[in-house]
Design a protein around this motif. Structure first.
Motif, PDB file in Angstrom:
ATOM      1  N   UNK A 120       0.849  -1.183   0.000  1.00 58.93           N
ATOM      2  CA  UNK A 120       0.000   0.000   0.000  1.00 58.93           C
ATOM      3  C   UNK A 120       0.891   1.242   0.000  1.00 58.93           C
ATOM      4  N   UNK A 121       0.481   2.217  -0.787  1.00 57.01           N
ATOM      5  CA  UNK A 121       1.285   3.434  -0.886  1.00 57.01           C
ATOM      6  C   UNK A 121       0.361   4.622  -1.130  1.00 57.01           C
ATOM      7  N   UNK A 122       0.507   5.657  -0.315  1.00 59.91           N
ATOM      8  CA  UNK A 122      -0.281   6.870  -0.487  1.00 59.91           C
ATOM      9  C   UNK A 122       0.607   8.035  -0.893  1.00 59.91           C
ATOM     10  N   UNK A 123      -0.046   9.131  -1.255  1.00 62.79           N
ATOM     11  CA  UNK A 123       0.669  10.371  -1.574  1.00 62.79           C
ATOM     12  C   UNK A 123      -0.031  11.501  -0.837  1.00 62.79           C
ATOM     13  N   UNK A 124       0.724  12.246  -0.028  1.00 64.40           N
ATOM     14  CA  UNK A 124       0.170  13.428   0.634  1.00 64.40           C
ATOM     15  C   UNK A 124       0.746  14.674  -0.034  1.00 64.40           C
ATOM     16  N   UNK A 181       8.992   4.557  -4.822  1.00 62.76           N
ATOM     17  CA  UNK A 181       7.788   3.705  -4.794  1.00 62.76           C
ATOM     18  C   UNK A 181       8.187   2.253  -5.054  1.00 62.76           C
ATOM     19  N   UNK A 182       9.301   2.053  -5.699  1.00 60.41           N
ATOM     20  CA  UNK A 182       9.871   0.717  -5.948  1.00 60.41           C
ATOM     21  C   UNK A 182       8.827  -0.265  -6.482  1.00 60.41           C
ATOM     22  N   UNK A 183       8.148   0.161  -7.531  1.00 64.09           N
ATOM     23  CA  UNK A 183       7.230  -0.749  -8.225  1.00 64.09           C
ATOM     24  C   UNK A 183       5.806  -0.742  -7.693  1.00 64.09           C
ATOM     25  N   UNK A 184       5.583  -0.118  -6.522  1.00 62.28           N
ATOM     26  CA  UNK A 184       4.213  -0.070  -5.998  1.00 62.28           C
ATOM     27  C   UNK A 184       3.412   0.994  -6.738  1.00 62.28           C
ATOM     28  N   UNK A 185       2.100   0.797  -6.785  1.00 56.79           N
ATOM     29  CA  UNK A 185       1.237   1.835  -7.355  1.00 56.79           C
ATOM     30  C   UNK A 185       0.438   2.499  -6.240  1.00 56.79           C
ATOM     31  N   UNK A 186      -0.065   3.701  -6.503  1.00 53.86           N
ATOM     32  CA  UNK A 186      -0.719   4.467  -5.434  1.00 53.86           C
ATOM     33  C   UNK A 186      -2.119   3.935  -5.139  1.00 53.86           C
ATOM     34  N   UNK A 187      -2.426   3.852  -3.828  1.00 54.13           N
ATOM     35  CA  UNK A 187      -3.773   3.467  -3.407  1.00 54.13           C
ATOM     36  C   UNK A 187      -4.597   4.700  -3.022  1.00 54.13           C
ATOM     37  N   UNK A 188      -3.911   5.807  -2.689  1.00 61.81           N
ATOM     38  CA  UNK A 188      -4.654   7.022  -2.320  1.00 61.81           C
ATOM     39  C   UNK A 188      -3.776   8.256  -2.514  1.00 61.81           C
TER      40      UNK A 188
END
Ligand code: SF4
Length: 388
Positions: A8-12, A58-65
């Motif tokens: 899981x990865x978010x962006x603020x 992010x190392x390959x993860x996509x954003x969840x929020x």
């Protein structure tokens, strides 16, 4: 960190400007000079540049929020919001059900931009209504009236399926009956999600000075606890699940995915002045912090692509100190394995047992950490005890 959490990865995104600072607010905000309009194109370029700087982590993860917070993000031009969302999509990528929230103030000028935000890709709006009482809005130094808030809510409804608003309660001189009537009025508006915060007096605010001089009298702890328990029961009776200390959702898919990520101590990138981030890279959890001052932040991003002040690896003790007070806020709690993975061997089984015996933690499940109703008002003290 549990295996599922690693994906899981978010962006603020922090927007640091407000029209005027509210007298109770201690956030990193800067009042706008009406004679100096914000150079939106410059800010869009800088936010996008800082996002590009962090994207490889992010190392390959996509954003969840994604969460646009502030400050007052509804002072951003829709084109600025769109530029950040487009950069995020291009540089990192989105999971299909990504939640993109923008915090908005319900003034009529801000509300004119709602449709533009929806077109830019925002799919959840969080309105800072704060009160439905004219005298309270005045005392809180807010820039909108009750009528403006209701009109903004209606406009927001026409653009967004997923709508949240904030109210502030346990205000000085507010009595329970008046709060009951105000809350019923708010619930009749059927928000998908509602955040209810008790007014707290923060250091270095105008409210702190007024409280020190006796001009405003914050409520005593007993009274705020009484307000709190009554409010949670009222929300529950109205069909809202209090999934966190201050947050209530009309349905599970209306809970805030982005805030859940903080409470479960998952990863997020933070961009913009004063933004914080938490990122696990190559197995190590790191903390990032960007320069607080908007002008310095802009200059540094334009010169070097980012305005990072610190980027440090967190020790197991740091991770536990951060994860505990967040995780305990979730009503259903978290598995003990979550904390064990973050800080192996640091949680004392004896202390957990003691808190269960005292009734502050639920005793139902041996491998789960969950606060009881009695423990909820003293979560920070429980977290300190567990990590000492
Ligand atoms: S609008 Fe929000 S962020 Fe801005 S000063 Fe008021 S409380 Fe603080």
């Amino acid at each position: 960190m549990l295996e599922a959490d690693q994906f899981r990865l978010g962006l603020y995104v922090h927007w640091p400007f407000c029209e005027r600072r509210c007298p109770y607010c201690d956030f990193n905000v800067h009042e706008l000079d009406p004679d100096q309009p914000t150079d939106q194109a410059r800010w869009a370029a800088a936010l996008s540049a800082e996002l590009r700087h962090f994207a490889p982590l992010a190392q390959g993860r996509r954003l969840t929020s994604i969460f646009f917070g502030g400050g007052t993000p509804s002072l951003m031009a829709p084109e600025t919001v769109e530029a950040v969302i487009d950069t995020a999509r291009r540089e990192i990528g989105f999971l299909n059900d990504i939640e993109i929230t923008l915090e908005a103030n319900p003034t009529s000028a801000n509300a004119e931009r709602f449709a533009g935000y929806r077109a830019a890709g925002v799919n959840r709006l969080s309105l800072g209504i704060q009160s439905l009482r004219p005298d309270a809005l005045l005392a809180l130094g807010r820039q909108h009236s009750v009528d403006e808030a209701l009109a903004a809510l209606e406009l927001a409804r026409s653009a967004f399926d997923n709508l949240s608003f904030d109210l502030m309660y346990a205000r000085p001189r507010q009595d329970r009956e008046d709060w009951a009537a105000e809350l019923d009025q708010a619930l009749a508006l059927r928000p998908d999600h509602i955040s209810l915060y008790q007014l707290t007096i923060e250091p270095n605010t105008i409210f702190e000075q007024l409280a020190r001089k006796g001009i405003i009298r914050p409520k005593e702890d007993d009274e705020t606890a009484d307000f709190y328990h009554w409010t949670r029961q009222r929300l529950s009776a109205a069909g809202y699940h209090g999934y966190e200390v201050s947050n209530h959702a009309a349905a599970p898919d209306r809970e805030s995915a982005h805030n859940r990520l903080y409470w479960a101590y998952q990863d997020y990138i933070g961009i913009g002045p004063g933004a914080h981030g938490r990122l696990t890279t190559d197995g190590a959890k790191t903390a990032t912090r960007q320069h607080r001052a908007p002008s310095v932040w802009l200059d540094q991003v334009e010169a070097q692509g980012h305005a990072t002040v610190t980027h440090e690896t967190l020790s197991a003790e740091d991770r536990l100190a951060e994860a505990l007070p967040f995780g305990l806020r979730l009503t259903e709690g978290l598995p003990l394995a979550h904390f064990e993975a973050l800080a192996p061997g640091l949680l004392s089984a004896g202390k957990i047992e003691a808190l269960r015996a005292e009734g502050y933690l639920m005793a139902r499940d041996d491998d789960w950490l969950q606060v009881s109703d009695e423990g909820r008002p003293v979560i920070d003290a429980l977290a300190r005890y567990l990590q000492s």
